[in-house]
Design an enzyme around this catalytic site. Structure first.
Site, mmCIF file in Angstrom:
data_model
loop_
_atom_site.group_PDB
_atom_site.id
_atom_site.type_symbol
_atom_site.label_atom_id
_atom_site.label_comp_id
_atom_site.label_asym_id
_atom_site.label_seq_id
_atom_site.Cartn_x
_atom_site.Cartn_y
_atom_site.Cartn_z
ATOM 1 N N CYS A 288 29.646 -14.681 -6.311
ATOM 2 C CA CYS A 288 30.809 -15.453 -6.765
ATOM 3 C C CYS A 288 32.118 -14.717 -6.451
ATOM 4 C CB CYS A 288 30.657 -15.703 -8.267
ATOM 5 S SG CYS A 288 32.127 -16.318 -9.087
ATOM 6 N N CYS B 195 34.555 -14.349 -9.365
ATOM 7 C CA CYS B 195 34.029 -13.360 -10.314
ATOM 8 C C CYS B 195 34.458 -11.948 -9.900
ATOM 9 C CB CYS B 195 32.500 -13.419 -10.378
ATOM 10 S SG CYS B 195 31.842 -14.988 -10.970
#
Length: 101
Positions: free
Chosen positions: A31, A34
């Protein structure tokens, strides 16, 4: 305080039974957003001794991700006395993350 890796095995002890509010960062290695939020969460952990900070890898901890109904990551969840008191989805600047604490 350093960031803890939260798993289903230590969740009860480290989060539910914590005497401090807990900020949980739900994330995954693949991600991109993230990876943008992670250093901010680490920074907050080093600055705020009044909080416990934990990261939950949703690929490794699918049971916890499901329990929190995580549909998008990164998701930050603020907990106090074992209950969710705030939640934020998506990459946000540090000021917005601090405002949810």
């Amino acid at each position: 305080m350093s960031v803890m890796n939260i798993t289903k095995n230590n969740f009860q002890k480290e989060v539910v039974q914590s005497n401090k509010p807990v900020l949980l960062d739900f994330w995954a290695t693949w991600c991109g957003p993230c990876r943008m939020v992670s250093p901010i969460v680490d920074e907050i952990a080093s600055e705020r001794g009044d909080l416990k900070i934990g990261k939950i890898n949703i690929d490794e901890q699918q049971e916890l991700a499901s329990a929190f109904q995580i549909m998008s990551i990164p998701t930050l969840v603020m907990m106090k006395e074992g209950k969710v008191i705030n939640q934020m989805i998506g990459a946000r600047p540090k000021s917005q993350i601090l405002s949810m604490l």
